[in-house]
Design an enzyme around this catalytic site. Structure first.
Site, mmCIF file in Angstrom:
data_model
loop_
_atom_site.group_PDB
_atom_site.id
_atom_site.type_symbol
_atom_site.label_atom_id
_atom_site.label_comp_id
_atom_site.label_asym_id
_atom_site.label_seq_id
_atom_site.Cartn_x
_atom_site.Cartn_y
_atom_site.Cartn_z
ATOM 1 N N ARG A 20 0.718 -1.159 -0.050
ATOM 2 C CA ARG A 20 -0.489 0.040 0.155
ATOM 3 C C ARG A 20 1.093 1.067 -0.233
ATOM 4 N NH1 ARG A 20 -2.563 1.542 5.420
ATOM 5 N NH2 ARG A 20 -1.256 2.731 5.475
ATOM 6 N N TYR B 112 3.582 6.244 11.577
ATOM 7 C CA TYR B 112 3.740 4.904 12.442
ATOM 8 C C TYR B 112 4.304 4.034 11.272
ATOM 9 C CZ TYR B 112 -0.445 4.166 8.853
ATOM 10 O OH TYR B 112 -0.871 3.938 7.775
ATOM 11 N N HIS C 210 -3.613 4.800 4.046
ATOM 12 C CA HIS C 210 -4.716 4.018 4.068
ATOM 13 C C HIS C 210 -6.086 4.528 3.383
ATOM 14 C CE1 HIS C 210 -8.073 0.947 5.450
ATOM 15 N NE2 HIS C 210 -8.954 2.008 5.966
HETATM 16 C C1 LIG Z 1 -14.762 -5.038 11.500
HETATM 17 C C2 LIG Z 1 -13.673 -4.372 11.535
HETATM 18 N N1 LIG Z 1 -12.650 -3.748 12.006
HETATM 19 C C3 LIG Z 1 -12.312 -2.209 11.907
HETATM 20 C C4 LIG Z 1 -12.451 -2.114 10.917
HETATM 21 C C5 LIG Z 1 -11.619 -0.875 10.472
HETATM 22 N N2 LIG Z 1 -10.301 -0.492 9.257
HETATM 23 C C6 LIG Z 1 -10.661 -0.173 8.276
HETATM 24 S S1 LIG Z 1 -10.197 -0.510 7.163
HETATM 25 C C7 LIG Z 1 -9.031 -1.156 7.786
HETATM 26 C C8 LIG Z 1 -8.313 -2.177 7.509
HETATM 27 C C9 LIG Z 1 -8.242 -3.365 6.243
HETATM 28 O O1 LIG Z 1 -6.554 -3.884 5.873
HETATM 29 P P1 LIG Z 1 -6.744 -4.860 4.736
HETATM 30 O O2 LIG Z 1 -8.386 -5.721 4.983
HETATM 31 O O3 LIG Z 1 -5.387 -5.310 4.754
HETATM 32 O O4 LIG Z 1 -6.977 -3.711 3.540
HETATM 33 P P2 LIG Z 1 -6.493 -2.698 3.330
HETATM 34 O O5 LIG Z 1 -6.385 -1.785 3.899
HETATM 35 O O6 LIG Z 1 -4.835 -2.949 3.075
HETATM 36 O O7 LIG Z 1 -6.875 -2.315 1.730
HETATM 37 C C10 LIG Z 1 -9.499 -1.075 9.247
HETATM 38 C C11 LIG Z 1 -9.606 -1.951 10.564
HETATM 39 C C12 LIG Z 1 -13.341 -1.967 9.965
HETATM 40 N N3 LIG Z 1 -13.816 -1.198 9.055
HETATM 41 N N4 LIG Z 1 -14.330 -3.300 9.659
#
Ligand SMILES: Cc1ncc(C[n+]2csc(CCOP(=O)(O)OP(=O)(O)O)c2C)c(N)n1
Ligand SMILES: [Mg+2]
Length: 357
Positions: A250, A263, A254
């Site tokens: 990434r 971080y 985010h």
């Molecule tokens: C169940 C849940 N916990 C926390 C969140 C907050 N949240 C949104 S995106 C994210 C990280 C997602 O990471 P990843 O699955 O690696 O996808 P990326 O953002 O890297 O594409 C989090 C923790 C959420 N949306 N749903």
């Protein structure tokens, strides 16, 4: 292909030059969208945006392996797969503005498009909750024998969620035609993948569920396409599920609400920026004689104009009518909602955030 776009010709999947150029176009469209829409967010013209920068090969290379009857159940960063499959750009941009042209009537967070016509389900914001949906849809396809495959995306962060395990376990046992594509971009907001799992890879997890798991260079559109196509063909012919891990990074924040320099070491990000999937794909296309510098310039200029025109058109569209607040849930609007709607309609306009009746 290597980092310079040199590929082993014996291992290049067989597609026409037009197909490869369509994949490249889909990748560049994501980049152009990300640049333009992030600028709009910074100017306060849209509320939120999430880039897929650096992940274009994983997004489009995988979506390109599907047939029209197949379905996509996305995670966070696959809107480009929806566009590739025919989601109209204007509809996507309307969704980002949440205006009256948005089929979801502004109810979803920006960057959460959906299109029944292109078989692209709207995104579930709850991480991993889309995976049981994907498996359920695939199971339905198996029962109906409709010859379709479901592609369920996830991020590395989703692999620690119970829904991931439920979905993969069910898929392993009942063997519906589902393919999981994990875009391992090595971060889940501020959590690095090393804190997500103690497994050496994401792909290896498939072993425990009883089906193949493959790790592929997620910044190589040829490799992603090849791996996903093989998995889709296997699923369609009754061979069951596959988990594909597209290893990428990434390189952006985010979302527009995040600052990764707080971080992580951005020098590592720079090494991944140098492995840009678009640069590699362009080099490969040039080596094949499929695209020259002028053609590439033209493509970028065309896409840039398309995105600017769509933004200009959608920005002036008003917010959805107030009544959409109570539509689409009940066949007949219950009295208590009708009463609330009537009350809201009496509020001064500025309190409605621009919504009109
Ligand atoms: C169940 C849940 N916990 C926390 C969140 C907050 N949240 C949104 S995106 C994210 C990280 C997602 O990471 P990843 O699955 O690696 O996808 P990326 O953002 O890297 O594409 C989090 C923790 C959420 N949306 N749903
Ligand atoms: Mg991630």
């Amino acid at each position: 292909m290597d980092d310079h776009g040199v590929a082993d010709p014996d291992r290049v999947p067989s597609l026409t030059p037009e197909d490869w150029l369509r994949i490249y176009r889909g990748m560049v469209l994501i980049r152009v969208m990300d640049e333009r829409l992030m600028a709009l967010q910074r100017q306060g013209r849209i509320g939120f945006y999430g880039e897929a920068r650096g992940q274009e090969a994983a997004v489009v290379g995988s979506a390109a392996a599907l047939a029209p009857q197949d379905w996509i159940v996305p995670a966070l960063r696959e809107a480009g797969a929806g566009l590739y499959r025919g989601l109209p750009l204007r509809t996507y941009i309307a969704q980002i503005f949440g205006n009256a042209n948005d089929p979801a009537s502004g109810r979803q967070l920006p960057c959460h498009p959906g299109t029944r016509a292109s078989h692209y389900v709207t995104m579930s914001s709850c991480i991993a909750s889309q995976l049981p949906h994907a498996v359920g849809m695939a199971w339905a396809a198996k029962i109906k024998k409709d010859n379709s495959v479901v592609l369920g995306y996830l991020g590395d962060g989703a692999t620690s969620e119970e829904d991931f395990h439920v979905a993969l376990n069910f898929a392993g046992v009942f063997r519906p035609p589902v393919v999981f594509v994990c875009q391992n971009n090595q971060w889940a907001i501020s959590v690095p993948v090393a804190h997500q799992t103690a497994s050496p890879t994401v792909a290896i997890k498939a072993l425990a569920y009883g089906f193949p798991g493959i790790r592929v260079d997620g910044n190589d559109a040829l490799a992603v396409y090849g791996a996903v196509k093989e998995a889709v063909d296997r699923a369609r012919s009754g061979g069951g599920p596959t988990l594909i891990e597209a290893l990428t990074y990434r390189v952006s924040a985010h979302s527009s609400s995040d600052d990764p320099s707080r971080y992580r070491d951005e020098r590592i990000t720079e090494t991944w920026r140098a492995r840009d999937p678009i640069v590699r794909m362009r080099a490969w296309l040039a080596f094949q004689g499929f695209l020259d510098a002028a053609g590439d310039e033209r493509l970028r200029a065309d896409l840039d104009a398309e995105v600017r025109d769509a933004v200009a058109a959608e920005e002036s569209v008003p917010a959805p009518p107030l009544r959409t607040l109570v539509e689409d849930v009940f066949a007949e609007v219950p009295q208590f909602l009708a009463d609330q709607l009537a009350e809201i309609a009496t509020l001064p306009r500025q309190k409605l955030g621009g919504a009109h009746q």
